[in-house]
Design a protein around this motif. Structure first.
Motif, PDB file in Angstrom:
ATOM      1  N   PHE A  95       0.853  -1.092  -0.010  1.00  0.00           N
ATOM      2  CA  PHE A  95      -0.016   0.043   0.014  1.00  0.00           C
ATOM      3  C   PHE A  95       0.818   1.087  -0.030  1.00  0.00           C
ATOM      4  CE2 PHE A  95      -2.404  -3.381   2.205  1.00  0.00           C
ATOM      5  CZ  PHE A  95      -3.529  -3.386   1.336  1.00  0.00           C
ATOM      6  N   THR A  96       1.857   1.106   0.901  1.00  0.00           N
ATOM      7  CA  THR A  96       2.792   2.491   0.735  1.00  0.00           C
ATOM      8  C   THR A  96       3.647   2.575  -0.733  1.00  0.00           C
ATOM      9  OG1 THR A  96       4.520   0.879   1.456  1.00  0.00           O
ATOM     10  CG2 THR A  96       3.281   2.173   3.154  1.00  0.00           C
ATOM     11  N   ARG A  97       3.740   1.600  -1.392  1.00  0.00           N
ATOM     12  CA  ARG A  97       4.127   1.534  -2.741  1.00  0.00           C
ATOM     13  C   ARG A  97       2.907   2.036  -3.636  1.00  0.00           C
ATOM     14  NH1 ARG A  97       6.210  -3.760  -2.456  1.00  0.00           N
ATOM     15  NH2 ARG A  97       4.608  -4.403  -4.174  1.00  0.00           N
ATOM     16  N   VAL A  98       1.781   1.930  -3.532  1.00  0.00           N
ATOM     17  CA  VAL A  98       0.961   2.223  -4.595  1.00  0.00           C
ATOM     18  C   VAL A  98       0.287   3.674  -4.234  1.00  0.00           C
ATOM     19  CG1 VAL A  98      -1.464   1.686  -5.257  1.00  0.00           C
ATOM     20  CG2 VAL A  98       0.060  -0.081  -4.814  1.00  0.00           C
ATOM     21  N   LEU A  99       0.234   3.896  -3.084  1.00  0.00           N
ATOM     22  CA  LEU A  99      -0.223   5.510  -2.749  1.00  0.00           C
ATOM     23  C   LEU A  99       0.884   6.179  -2.972  1.00  0.00           C
ATOM     24  CD1 LEU A  99      -2.591   4.788   0.277  1.00  0.00           C
ATOM     25  CD2 LEU A  99      -3.287   5.310  -1.913  1.00  0.00           C
ATOM     26  N   PRO A 100       0.582   7.644  -3.198  1.00  0.00           N
ATOM     27  CA  PRO A 100       1.799   8.612  -3.433  1.00  0.00           C
ATOM     28  C   PRO A 100       2.222   8.828  -2.082  1.00  0.00           C
ATOM     29  CG  PRO A 100      -0.537   9.308  -4.355  1.00  0.00           C
ATOM     30  CD  PRO A 100      -0.858   8.010  -4.094  1.00  0.00           C
ATOM     31  N   ARG A 101       3.537   9.194  -2.076  1.00  0.00           N
ATOM     32  CA  ARG A 101       4.328   9.410  -0.893  1.00  0.00           C
ATOM     33  C   ARG A 101       3.807  10.671  -0.115  1.00  0.00           C
ATOM     34  NH1 ARG A 101       8.997   6.658  -0.417  1.00  0.00           N
ATOM     35  NH2 ARG A 101       9.599   5.350  -2.098  1.00  0.00           N
ATOM     36  N   ARG A 102       3.383  11.788  -0.938  1.00  0.00           N
ATOM     37  CA  ARG A 102       3.099  12.730  -0.324  1.00  0.00           C
ATOM     38  C   ARG A 102       1.581  12.613   0.264  1.00  0.00           C
ATOM     39  NH1 ARG A 102       3.440  18.276  -3.476  1.00  0.00           N
ATOM     40  NH2 ARG A 102       2.436  19.043  -1.668  1.00  0.00           N
ATOM     41  N   ALA A 103       1.376  12.573   1.486  1.00  0.00           N
ATOM     42  CA  ALA A 103       0.115  12.200   2.101  1.00  0.00           C
ATOM     43  C   ALA A 103      -1.030  13.081   1.571  1.00  0.00           C
ATOM     44  CB  ALA A 103      -0.076  12.505   3.737  1.00  0.00           C
ATOM     45  N   ALA A 104      -0.787  14.249   1.332  1.00  0.00           N
ATOM     46  CA  ALA A 104      -1.992  15.052   0.832  1.00  0.00           C
ATOM     47  C   ALA A 104      -2.693  14.544  -0.505  1.00  0.00           C
ATOM     48  CB  ALA A 104      -1.526  16.730   0.456  1.00  0.00           C
ATOM     49  N   LEU A 105      -1.601  13.641  -1.149  1.00  0.00           N
ATOM     50  CA  LEU A 105      -2.026  13.383  -2.560  1.00  0.00           C
ATOM     51  C   LEU A 105      -2.711  11.961  -2.193  1.00  0.00           C
ATOM     52  CD1 LEU A 105       0.716  14.329  -4.991  1.00  0.00           C
ATOM     53  CD2 LEU A 105      -1.549  15.398  -4.775  1.00  0.00           C
ATOM     54  N   LEU A 131      -5.016  -1.180   6.978  1.00  0.00           N
ATOM     55  CA  LEU A 131      -4.419  -0.441   6.079  1.00  0.00           C
ATOM     56  C   LEU A 131      -3.223   0.499   7.204  1.00  0.00           C
ATOM     57  CD1 LEU A 131      -7.012   1.045   3.760  1.00  0.00           C
ATOM     58  CD2 LEU A 131      -5.241  -0.782   3.233  1.00  0.00           C
ATOM     59  N   ILE A 132      -3.888   0.885   8.351  1.00  0.00           N
ATOM     60  CA  ILE A 132      -3.054   1.596   9.290  1.00  0.00           C
ATOM     61  C   ILE A 132      -2.061   0.843   9.614  1.00  0.00           C
ATOM     62  CG2 ILE A 132      -2.671   2.995  11.469  1.00  0.00           C
ATOM     63  CD1 ILE A 132      -5.602   4.127  10.785  1.00  0.00           C
ATOM     64  N   ARG A 133      -2.132  -0.513  10.024  1.00  0.00           N
ATOM     65  CA  ARG A 133      -1.337  -1.359  10.368  1.00  0.00           C
ATOM     66  C   ARG A 133      -0.236  -1.745   9.525  1.00  0.00           C
ATOM     67  NH1 ARG A 133      -4.470  -5.731  14.034  1.00  0.00           N
ATOM     68  NH2 ARG A 133      -5.307  -6.209  12.057  1.00  0.00           N
ATOM     69  N   ARG A 134      -0.563  -1.672   8.432  1.00  0.00           N
ATOM     70  CA  ARG A 134       0.191  -2.098   7.250  1.00  0.00           C
ATOM     71  C   ARG A 134       1.164  -0.738   6.816  1.00  0.00           C
ATOM     72  NH1 ARG A 134       0.815  -7.359   7.487  1.00  0.00           N
ATOM     73  NH2 ARG A 134       1.345  -7.471   5.338  1.00  0.00           N
ATOM     74  N   GLY A 135       1.211   0.215   7.472  1.00  0.00           N
ATOM     75  CA  GLY A 135       1.926   1.345   6.971  1.00  0.00           C
ATOM     76  C   GLY A 135       1.497   2.471   6.202  1.00  0.00           C
ATOM     77  N   VAL A 136       0.015   2.492   6.015  1.00  0.00           N
ATOM     78  CA  VAL A 136      -0.573   3.422   5.359  1.00  0.00           C
ATOM     79  C   VAL A 136      -0.937   4.828   6.300  1.00  0.00           C
ATOM     80  CG1 VAL A 136      -2.927   4.194   4.193  1.00  0.00           C
ATOM     81  CG2 VAL A 136      -1.799   1.996   3.936  1.00  0.00           C
ATOM     82  N   THR A 137      -0.667   5.988   5.661  1.00  0.00           N
ATOM     83  CA  THR A 137      -0.834   6.957   6.524  1.00  0.00           C
ATOM     84  C   THR A 137      -2.239   7.120   6.999  1.00  0.00           C
ATOM     85  OG1 THR A 137      -0.912   9.566   6.800  1.00  0.00           O
ATOM     86  CG2 THR A 137      -1.393   8.457   4.579  1.00  0.00           C
ATOM     87  N   PRO A 138      -2.732   7.335   8.187  1.00  0.00           N
ATOM     88  CA  PRO A 138      -4.055   7.101   8.875  1.00  0.00           C
ATOM     89  C   PRO A 138      -5.047   8.235   8.226  1.00  0.00           C
ATOM     90  CG  PRO A 138      -2.438   7.387  10.614  1.00  0.00           C
ATOM     91  CD  PRO A 138      -1.622   7.575   9.387  1.00  0.00           C
ATOM     92  N   ALA A 139      -4.335   9.351   7.630  1.00  0.00           N
ATOM     93  CA  ALA A 139      -5.307  10.398   6.792  1.00  0.00           C
ATOM     94  C   ALA A 139      -5.945   9.792   5.657  1.00  0.00           C
ATOM     95  CB  ALA A 139      -4.577  11.596   6.423  1.00  0.00           C
TER      96      ALA A 139
END
Length: 345
Positions: A95-105, A131-139
């Motif tokens: 999930f951290t690879r798929v989602l943009p590194r910038r949390a706002a995006l 998702l949060i436990r797998r490293g995705v930003t909570p936002a």
């Protein structure tokens, strides 16, 4: 000591982090699980019926409570299955690879991704938890949590059936729900504090548990999430049933005459009725005495904030998070409904 630490890691679904005496870490979780199981047992007793519970009002309460629980339980089951599968089989960094590194995006993309989960709010809570436990930003996870039950194809199709010949209502629900999810994700980036979340979420989960097969890890995660979330679901269903039985129908007519009061009233009604998002469009369509904007607010607020969802969030993320997040979400959802409903309806 090693066995105790290992047990704590399994129960929490996270990597073991030795911090002080294990008993101090386990006791609060044991208490929460015991309360949830006790609530579930009490609900089973009430819903199965006993001679002294055969009064009409109590029977009506039991019927509503059972209807809410049965309606939500399949989607809660779906959510916990997905949650367990994510924990056990999905690589930790996917999930951290798929989602943009910038949390706002990442926030709006996660909100749009909510369309792929055909479930209600009961399913989105455990998935967002994973998702949060797998490293995705909570936002981003919270944006997904809010959008998934409101913009998925099943809900939009039900809305089209409930409001035939009114595509503007479908578009308004889609846009208002996505806007609310994105704004809440950005608000968390701006004002949210990690201390509002349970310590287990702040520590995170960076990999699979050592010494366990993927299937056993899936079973342990599913068992833990379903038992805890199921208990809090029943608590929320009890509260919603109490409102349904005690508030007279004549109250509806009191608020329908005022445009502003009708919006606020139907938003509050969505919170306490706790109707599943797959069915709330039909309830909204039946409220013909209210304006289209008020009915839109009912459909936007309901999948994001209701009594059973607040209870699920409190049990999953913590009470400090639940009351702040629910309050802010209600304000943002009502505002989005008024603005978008006023423009399209």
């Amino acid at each position: 000591m090693e066995k105790t630490d290992e047990w704590v890691g399994v129960a929490e679904g996270v990597a073991v982090v030795p911090v002080g005496p294990p008993a101090r870490r386990v006791r609060p979780r044991r208490l929460g699980a015991a309360l949830a199981i006790a609530a579930l047992a009490a609900a089973v007793l009430l819903l199965t019926g006993t001679p002294w519970l055969d009064r009409p009002a109590v029977q009506a309460w039991r019927t509503v409570c059972l209807a809410i629980t049965v309606q939500a339980l399949p989607f809660l089951l779906l959510g916990t299955v997905l949650s367990g599968a994510i924990n056990a089989f999905v690589p930790a960094d996917l999930f951290t690879r798929v989602l943009p590194r910038r949390a706002a995006l990442a926030v709006p993309i996660a909100g749009v991704a909510g369309a792929v989960l055909p479930g209600c709010e009961c399913a989105s809570v455990p998935v967002a938890h994973s998702l949060i436990r797998r490293g995705v930003t909570p936002a981003a996870a919270f944006a997904f949590l809010l959008s998934a039950p409101a913009v998925n194809p099943v809900v939009l199709t039900a809305t089209a059936v409930a409001f035939p010949g009114n595509p503007a209502m479908i578009a308004a629900r889609l846009l208002a729900s996505l806007a609310t999810a994105a704004v809440m994700g950005w608000l968390w980036l701006w004002l949210g504090k990690e201390t509002w979340l349970r310590p287990v979420l702040r520590q995170g989960h960076t990999g699979h548990r050592h010494g366990y097969s993927r299937l056993r890890e899936f079973r342990l995660g599913f068992q833990h999430d379903f038992l805890q979330a199921g208990g809090f679901l029943v608590l929320g269903a009890m509260a919603a049933a109490t409102f349904n039985v005690t508030v007279p129908r004549s109250v509806l007519d009191t608020f329908s005459g005022s445009p502003w009061l009708s919006v606020l009233f139907l938003a509050a009604l969505a919170v306490v009725l706790a109707v599943c998002s797959e069915a709330d469009a039909f309830v909204a369509a039946s409220l013909t005495g209210f304006s289209p904007t008020a009915r839109l607010a009912f459909m936007v607020v309901g999948p994001m904030v209701d009594l059973k969802l607040i209870a699920l969030q409190a049990g999953t993320f913590g009470r400090a998070f639940a009351w702040r997040f629910s309050t802010a979400t209600t304000v943002v959802a009502v505002t989005a409904s008024v603005v978008i409903g006023g423009a399209l309806l």
